[in-house]
Scaffold this motif. Sequence first.
Motif, PDB file in Angstrom:
ATOM      1  N   ALA A   1       1.501   5.517  -9.022  1.00 24.92           N
ATOM      2  CA  ALA A   1       1.289   6.891  -8.540  1.00 24.92           C
ATOM      3  C   ALA A   1       1.953   7.908  -9.468  1.00 24.92           C
ATOM      4  N   VAL A   2       3.081   7.511 -10.053  1.00 24.57           N
ATOM      5  CA  VAL A   2       3.788   8.419 -10.969  1.00 24.57           C
ATOM      6  C   VAL A   2       2.935   8.658 -12.214  1.00 24.57           C
ATOM      7  N   THR A   3       2.335   7.580 -12.722  1.00 26.79           N
ATOM      8  CA  THR A   3       1.468   7.694 -13.898  1.00 26.79           C
ATOM      9  C   THR A   3       0.239   8.541 -13.588  1.00 26.79           C
ATOM     10  N   LEU A   4      -0.335   8.331 -12.409  1.00 23.36           N
ATOM     11  CA  LEU A   4      -1.518   9.108 -12.027  1.00 23.36           C
ATOM     12  C   LEU A   4      -1.168  10.583 -11.841  1.00 23.36           C
ATOM     13  N   ALA A   5      -0.005  10.859 -11.254  1.00 23.68           N
ATOM     14  CA  ALA A   5       0.421  12.252 -11.069  1.00 23.68           C
ATOM     15  C   ALA A   5       0.568  12.927 -12.431  1.00 23.68           C
ATOM     16  N   ASN A   6       1.157  12.201 -13.367  1.00 26.90           N
ATOM     17  CA  ASN A   6       1.333  12.735 -14.716  1.00 26.90           C
ATOM     18  C   ASN A   6      -0.017  12.976 -15.387  1.00 26.90           C
ATOM     19  N   TYR A   7      -0.908  12.026 -15.236  1.00 30.24           N
ATOM     20  CA  TYR A   7      -2.249  12.110 -15.833  1.00 30.24           C
ATOM     21  C   TYR A   7      -3.010  13.318 -15.288  1.00 30.24           C
ATOM     22  N   LEU A   8      -2.852  13.549 -13.984  1.00 31.91           N
ATOM     23  CA  LEU A   8      -3.594  14.639 -13.341  1.00 31.91           C
ATOM     24  C   LEU A   8      -2.845  15.971 -13.393  1.00 31.91           C
TER      25      LEU A   8
ATOM     26  N   HIS B   1       0.829  -1.212   0.000  1.00 29.22           N
ATOM     27  CA  HIS B   1       0.000   0.000   0.000  1.00 29.22           C
ATOM     28  C   HIS B   1       0.863   1.262   0.000  1.00 29.22           C
ATOM     29  N   ALA B   2       1.987   1.217   0.718  1.00 28.56           N
ATOM     30  CA  ALA B   2       2.873   2.387   0.755  1.00 28.56           C
ATOM     31  C   ALA B   2       3.478   2.645  -0.627  1.00 28.56           C
ATOM     32  N   SER B   3       3.808   1.576  -1.344  1.00 28.88           N
ATOM     33  CA  SER B   3       4.414   1.732  -2.673  1.00 28.88           C
ATOM     34  C   SER B   3       3.398   2.258  -3.682  1.00 28.88           C
ATOM     35  N   ILE B   4       2.165   1.751  -3.589  1.00 27.72           N
ATOM     36  CA  ILE B   4       1.102   2.243  -4.474  1.00 27.72           C
ATOM     37  C   ILE B   4       0.850   3.731  -4.183  1.00 27.72           C
ATOM     38  N   ALA B   5       0.873   4.084  -2.894  1.00 28.24           N
ATOM     39  CA  ALA B   5       0.562   5.461  -2.491  1.00 28.24           C
ATOM     40  C   ALA B   5       1.642   6.455  -2.915  1.00 28.24           C
ATOM     41  N   THR B   6       2.901   6.045  -2.826  1.00 28.00           N
ATOM     42  CA  THR B   6       4.003   7.002  -3.013  1.00 28.00           C
ATOM     43  C   THR B   6       4.655   6.932  -4.381  1.00 28.00           C
ATOM     44  N   GLY B   7       4.371   5.884  -5.150  1.00 33.34           N
ATOM     45  CA  GLY B   7       5.086   5.702  -6.416  1.00 33.34           C
ATOM     46  C   GLY B   7       6.541   5.372  -6.169  1.00 33.34           C
ATOM     47  N   SER B   8       6.770   4.600  -5.120  1.00 33.37           N
ATOM     48  CA  SER B   8       8.141   4.370  -4.696  1.00 33.37           C
ATOM     49  C   SER B   8       8.296   2.949  -4.163  1.00 33.37           C
ATOM     50  N   VAL B   9       9.467   2.647  -3.640  1.00 35.60           N
ATOM     51  CA  VAL B   9       9.750   1.318  -3.085  1.00 35.60           C
ATOM     52  C   VAL B   9      10.212   1.494  -1.638  1.00 35.60           C
ATOM     53  N   PRO B  10      10.205   0.411  -0.848  1.00 34.98           N
ATOM     54  CA  PRO B  10      10.548   0.549   0.577  1.00 34.98           C
ATOM     55  C   PRO B  10      11.892   1.231   0.842  1.00 34.98           C
ATOM     56  N   ALA B  11      12.858   1.072  -0.061  1.00 37.18           N
ATOM     57  CA  ALA B  11      14.160   1.723   0.134  1.00 37.18           C
ATOM     58  C   ALA B  11      14.006   3.226   0.321  1.00 37.18           C
TER      59      ALA B  11
ATOM     60  N   ASP C   1      -1.957  -5.274  -3.655  1.00 32.69           N
ATOM     61  CA  ASP C   1      -0.743  -4.982  -2.883  1.00 32.69           C
ATOM     62  C   ASP C   1       0.288  -6.100  -2.994  1.00 32.69           C
ATOM     63  N   HIS C   2      -0.166  -7.293  -3.398  1.00 32.07           N
ATOM     64  CA  HIS C   2       0.740  -8.431  -3.594  1.00 32.07           C
ATOM     65  C   HIS C   2      -0.061  -9.588  -4.166  1.00 32.07           C
ATOM     66  N   GLY C   3       0.632 -10.605  -4.651  1.00 32.81           N
ATOM     67  CA  GLY C   3      -0.019 -11.829  -5.109  1.00 32.81           C
ATOM     68  C   GLY C   3      -0.025 -12.852  -3.991  1.00 32.81           C
ATOM     69  N   ALA C   4       0.155 -14.120  -4.342  1.00 27.76           N
ATOM     70  CA  ALA C   4       0.206 -15.179  -3.322  1.00 27.76           C
ATOM     71  C   ALA C   4       0.694 -16.473  -3.950  1.00 27.76           C
ATOM     72  N   LYS C   5       1.190 -17.334  -3.089  1.00 25.95           N
ATOM     73  CA  LYS C   5       1.579 -18.687  -3.492  1.00 25.95           C
ATOM     74  C   LYS C   5       0.314 -19.497  -3.725  1.00 25.95           C
ATOM     75  N   ASP C   6       0.344 -20.375  -4.705  1.00 28.05           N
ATOM     76  CA  ASP C   6      -0.784 -21.284  -4.893  1.00 28.05           C
ATOM     77  C   ASP C   6      -0.853 -22.251  -3.724  1.00 28.05           C
ATOM     78  N   SER C   7      -2.056 -22.516  -3.264  1.00 30.57           N
ATOM     79  CA  SER C   7      -2.168 -23.538  -2.231  1.00 30.57           C
ATOM     80  C   SER C   7      -1.915 -24.907  -2.855  1.00 30.57           C
ATOM     81  N   PHE C   8      -1.517 -25.841  -2.050  1.00 30.67           N
ATOM     82  CA  PHE C   8      -1.220 -27.225  -2.455  1.00 30.67           C
ATOM     83  C   PHE C   8       0.025 -27.366  -3.312  1.00 30.67           C
ATOM     84  N   VAL C   9       0.828 -26.321  -3.405  1.00 31.19           N
ATOM     85  CA  VAL C   9       2.089 -26.483  -4.131  1.00 31.19           C
ATOM     86  C   VAL C   9       3.191 -26.628  -3.090  1.00 31.19           C
ATOM     87  N   PRO C  10       3.701 -27.848  -2.916  1.00 32.32           N
ATOM     88  CA  PRO C  10       4.704 -28.051  -1.871  1.00 32.32           C
ATOM     89  C   PRO C  10       6.068 -27.539  -2.305  1.00 32.32           C
TER      90      PRO C  10
END
Length: 527
Positions: A503-510, A86-96, A330-339
């Motif tokens: 967020a960068v694309t949206l900022a540009n669009y707006l 959610h922070a990355s979507i909000a800021t157009g950035s990465v945790p770093a 905000d993220h995907g997930a591992k398939d269940s039943f895949v060992p």
Amino acid sequence: MTKNIIRLLILILLLILPQTYGYGKDEAPVKVKLVVQIVVDQLRADQIDKYSANLSEEGFNYLKKNGRYFGNTKISYARSATGPGHASIATGSVPAYHGIVNNDWYDRISKKKVYCAEYGGVISPLNLIGSTLSDEIYISQAGNAKIFGVSQKDRGAVFLAGHFGKAFWMDDDSIKFITSAYYYDKAPDFLNKFNDEIKFDNFSGYSWKPLYDPEKYVNYADKRQTEKFGLARFEKQSEPSAILNSPLGDSLTFELAKFIIMENRLGKGGHTDYISISFSSTDKIGHYFGNSSIEFEDQIYRLDKLIAGLIDFLDKYAGMNNVLITLTADHGAKDSFVPSNGNKNSTPERRRSGNLKSLCNDYVKDKLNVDFDAVEEIIMPNIYLNEDAIKNNGLKVEDVEILLKEYLRNKNGIYDVYTSSEIERNNLLLNMISSRVINSYCHKRSGNLYIVFEPEIPGGGNFYNRSEHGTPWNYDISIPLFFCGPGIVSGGYDGEVYIEDIAVTLANYLGLKLPSAASGKVIKFAR
Ligand SMILES: [Zn+2]
């Protein structure tokens, strides 16, 4: 002759280029009355395709047909969890850069665990470094824009609402929506009104019945799913908040979002207003029932209906030509039943870090002939060393990091381990995984070691039937992305784009300036 052909080709190119690449910085920004940013908590891009036969034309398919779909959107950092997402979507950035390295991290100064959406005991976005898209919408209109964020989870609401918006989330005990002292001295009247109108007492006997006959579900034919309709398991749960492992949370979040839009007259004040809606039920159901379950599939169809309902509502309320809708996860997930490939008996379990801590401490004591605990805290996948104790014993932090790295990376199930010294001294072999670890690294909040397990290694216990996430592997970092609004030409795009581009694309669009720590790029879409 050749010259003329070249001239003609150049002319054709000049005519085609602006249409192919859509608008850039020079083009007039789009004026919309309302930006609606939807985030689905845990949704892998291919899961929309998997269930497409039973999806309506008015939900996901509306966005696909009327908007721009990016089916190859990726998370570019290692820790694929709700807070960082959610922070990355909000800021157009990465945790770093934005600093939300995980849902929880360890603060070396206070020697306490920190929750990403809590600062000074109050739920707020104050751990977030830099501005958000919603902040920039607010700033650009001199404080006249109305900004809101709603979610079942607090961390699903506060980052997107930014520093100037108002955020609401659900209190799991009372199943009512709340806010915090960061936003209001006391809960606003419209929130009380909403909570009063929704008869929460009615949910004590909430029963989740599937929408369709069993045979209609794709997962009904899943041979590995021995527990068809695990709803009996759902109904047996005793704690009151267990009903939130159902689509109920999304339904209530949807109702609150509509209520906020109407009560606060979003989009009706001559400004561009903003609301984020983060739907948490898919994540809760994925964790609880697994993504190969009929429950998970039923949730996707219900989510599709909610999106359809939201689009219908927005069209009647403001007209879709005045609204920009964007949807991602905000993220995907591992398939269940895949060992996993690893030997289960000797694999350190990701979330049971207590055992790993003593293993590491014993190893350092034995190898370096010391008697202090070198590992201060483990909040997976980060290991925090006691740097003072290491230095006080005449040792180098870097040497202990490398010692533990070599110890851990040779364990069954661990793919590799990355140290902060390697990252800070630019001393890593750059590849797909290490580059994601680097994007997750923020020196004040990251550990001395970052563990990356092999793909599909489970978290606590061997819950192969459940969905999990948090790794840098493809199943966790693949997310859907839609933009649908005025000027956006419909169509799909298979090229790789990234979560920080949103967020960068949206900022540009707006036509806004970039959020302050944004690191993404503008996704060009033809219009
Ligand atoms: Zn989750």
